[in-house]
Design a protein around this motif. Sequence first.
Motif, short mmCIF file in Angstrom:
data_model
loop_
_atom_site.label_atom_id
_atom_site.label_comp_id
_atom_site.label_asym_id
_atom_site.label_seq_id
_atom_site.Cartn_x
_atom_site.Cartn_y
_atom_site.Cartn_z
N LYS A 31 21.58 99.20 46.02
CA LYS A 31 21.57 99.26 44.91
C LYS A 31 21.03 98.10 44.49
O LYS A 31 20.73 97.08 44.47
CB LYS A 31 22.70 99.56 43.74
N GLN A 32 19.98 97.84 42.56
CA GLN A 32 19.13 96.66 42.31
C GLN A 32 20.61 95.72 42.04
O GLN A 32 21.76 96.17 41.52
CB GLN A 32 19.04 97.90 41.22
N ARG A 33 20.05 94.46 41.50
CA ARG A 33 20.97 93.89 40.71
C ARG A 33 21.07 93.90 39.66
O ARG A 33 19.90 94.22 39.33
CB ARG A 33 20.36 92.23 41.58
N GLU A 34 21.97 93.35 39.54
CA GLU A 34 22.49 93.62 38.19
C GLU A 34 23.26 92.28 37.17
O GLU A 34 24.08 92.21 37.97
CB GLU A 34 23.59 94.87 37.35
N LEU A 35 22.90 92.16 36.04
CA LEU A 35 23.86 91.40 35.30
C LEU A 35 24.99 91.58 34.48
O LEU A 35 24.95 92.94 33.46
CB LEU A 35 22.69 90.95 34.21
N VAL A 36 26.30 91.25 35.38
CA VAL A 36 26.79 91.89 34.72
C VAL A 36 28.25 91.01 33.84
O VAL A 36 28.72 91.45 32.44
CB VAL A 36 28.32 91.94 35.76
N ALA A 37 27.47 89.84 33.07
CA ALA A 37 28.27 89.14 32.12
C ALA A 37 27.60 87.92 32.07
O ALA A 37 26.91 87.07 33.03
CB ALA A 37 29.10 88.12 33.07
N HIS A 38 26.74 87.36 31.31
CA HIS A 38 26.88 86.33 30.55
C HIS A 38 27.47 84.89 29.35
O HIS A 38 28.03 86.07 28.32
CB HIS A 38 25.21 86.22 30.60
N ILE A 39 26.82 84.04 29.29
CA ILE A 39 27.49 82.44 28.53
C ILE A 39 26.54 81.78 28.25
O ILE A 39 25.53 81.47 29.22
CB ILE A 39 28.68 82.16 29.02
N SER A 40 26.23 81.82 26.85
CA SER A 40 24.83 80.91 26.27
C SER A 40 25.62 79.24 26.31
O SER A 40 26.58 79.58 26.85
CB SER A 40 24.93 81.30 24.55
#
Length: 114
Positions: A43-52
């Motif tokens: 599978k492709q790499r995916e963003l699961v969580a981010h923080i500003s």
Amino acid sequence: QVQFVESGGALVQAGGSLRLSCAASGRTFSIRAMGWYRQAPGKQRELVAHISSAHSTNYADSVKGRFTISRDNAKNTVYLQMDSLKLEDTAVYYCNRVPSTTSWGQGTQVTVSS
């Protein structure tokens, strides 16, 4: 060039918990949005969580309510607390800026077993 070192991955049973850590180099960490990405086999790499930089957070629907991202600017470190793990969470987990740079770390393997 910024560098990221991820750690904390392990083999865990479904329903269990893990806490991942990522140490980042550089002097601009505190003003950067950071994220946890994952790549499962095939599978492709995916963003699961981010923080500003202001500590606001966003999550992919697949992990919402189970994962918690946090950061410690004094330590240039971002964390991912993963609870209620599912088989489909099995992947290599990476951290990077959001948007990502081209400099990826080695990642940390999370394997969830039944």
